[in-house]
Write an enzyme that holds these catalytic residues in place. Structure first.
Site, PDB file in Angstrom:
ATOM      1  CB  ALA A   1     -67.755-110.823 -19.710  1.00 26.93           C
TER       2      ALA A   1
ATOM      3  CG  HIS B   1     -64.387-113.545 -24.831  1.00 24.41           C
ATOM      4  ND1 HIS B   1     -64.472-112.303 -25.435  1.00 24.41           N
ATOM      5  CD2 HIS B   1     -64.864-114.439 -25.750  1.00 24.41           C
ATOM      6  CE1 HIS B   1     -64.947-112.447 -26.664  1.00 24.41           C
ATOM      7  NE2 HIS B   1     -65.195-113.731 -26.869  1.00 24.41           N
ATOM      8  CB  SER B   2     -68.420-115.038 -24.200  1.00 31.75           C
ATOM      9  OG  SER B   2     -69.683-115.410 -24.686  1.00 31.75           O
ATOM     10  CG  LEU B   3     -69.649-118.526 -19.116  1.00 34.63           C
ATOM     11  CD1 LEU B   3     -70.880-118.326 -18.254  1.00 34.63           C
ATOM     12  CD2 LEU B   3     -69.401-120.002 -19.365  1.00 34.63           C
TER      13      LEU B   3
ATOM     14  CB  SER C   1     -63.878-109.519 -23.407  1.00 34.87           C
ATOM     15  OG  SER C   1     -63.625-109.795 -24.759  1.00 34.87           O
TER      16      SER C   1
END
Length: 247
Positions: free
Chosen positions: A81, A77-79, A105
């Protein structure tokens, strides 16, 4: 004996692997959730923080290769991803098979980050980092006002923002595995930036949009886990059948 599929989970900026600990109890037995701890936090608190995405991905892939058993998938998720995507390439460079799926994500695609990350290329002050946390709407004011807690959190967050802000995509063959993207309808990443993840693979691609902002993975945890399970159970079924035939 249940044949397991491993899900390596990469945390978002400022977080430790503990953000995925609940998933172990909520996903089926055949899915082995393996949260990946990054240097400088959690059990790796004494290790130096990293600000080079490619170097960190190589380090993590090298560390996890000895215990890596096919099939496996990557979620971030975020970083996380971006890091999950880089780890997929790093595993391939180490001679490992590709993941059966990559879940990206809550962030813009690697090739569409010039606007998304332009403010993160230089180190932020403590005040700027706290303001950024407020925009994510995932941290209470009581936590933001806790100086002792912030003294531990902000150095990690600063390094993680630099990981994203200094990241530059590289020219290389696309992945072949499916890429599944999750996005929040009120999050920073635009529809175009999320669809841009399709350029990372020659395989299948999908996008699931959910209500909520940046931390929709917590707001709608049950739906996120359902998406993961539905995309992976076919791979698990095929692998189980192949294992049975090989006995």
């Amino acid at each position: 004996m249940v044949t397991k599929l491993t899900l390596l989970c990469l945390p978002y900026s400022g977080a430790s692997a503990m953000v995925y600990s609940r998933w172990r109890r909520k996903l089926p037995q055949w899915l082995h959730v393996q949260p990946v701890e990054l240097p400088g936090r959690g059990a790796r608190f004494d290790e130096p923080l990293q600000t080079d995405m490619h170097a960190l991905a190589r380090q993590l892939a090298t560390e996890h290769k000895p215990a890596l058993e096919a099939p496996y998938a990557l979620f971030g998720h975020s970083l996380g991803a971006l890091l999950a995507c880089e780890m997929a390439h790093a595993f391939r460079a180490l001679g490992c098979p590709e993941p059966v799926a990559l879940f990206a994500s809550g962030t813009a695609a690697p090739t569409l980050r010039s606007d998304y990350d332009r403010d993160f290329a230089e180190p932020k002050t403590d005040e700027q980092l706290i303001d950024q946390l407020r925009t994510f709407q995932g941290t209470s004011e009581a936590v933001l006002a806790d100086k002792e807690l912030m003294s531990l959190t902000l150095p990690v967050l600063r390094a993680d923002f630099l990981l994203c802000g200094r990241f530059r995509p590289r020219e290389r063959p696309r992945l072949k595995c499916p890429v599944h993207v999750l996005g929040g309808k009120e999050d920073k990443a635009t529809t175009e930036q999320l669809i841009g993840w399709s350029q990372e693979t020659g395989g299948s691609f999908s996008v699931d949009m959910m209500t909520g902002g940046h931390f929709f993975i917590h707001e709608h945890e049950a739906r996120v886990l359902r998406v993961i399970k539905e995309h992976l159970e076919g791979h698990h079924r095929r692998y189980t059948q192949m294992s049975a035939l090989a006995r």
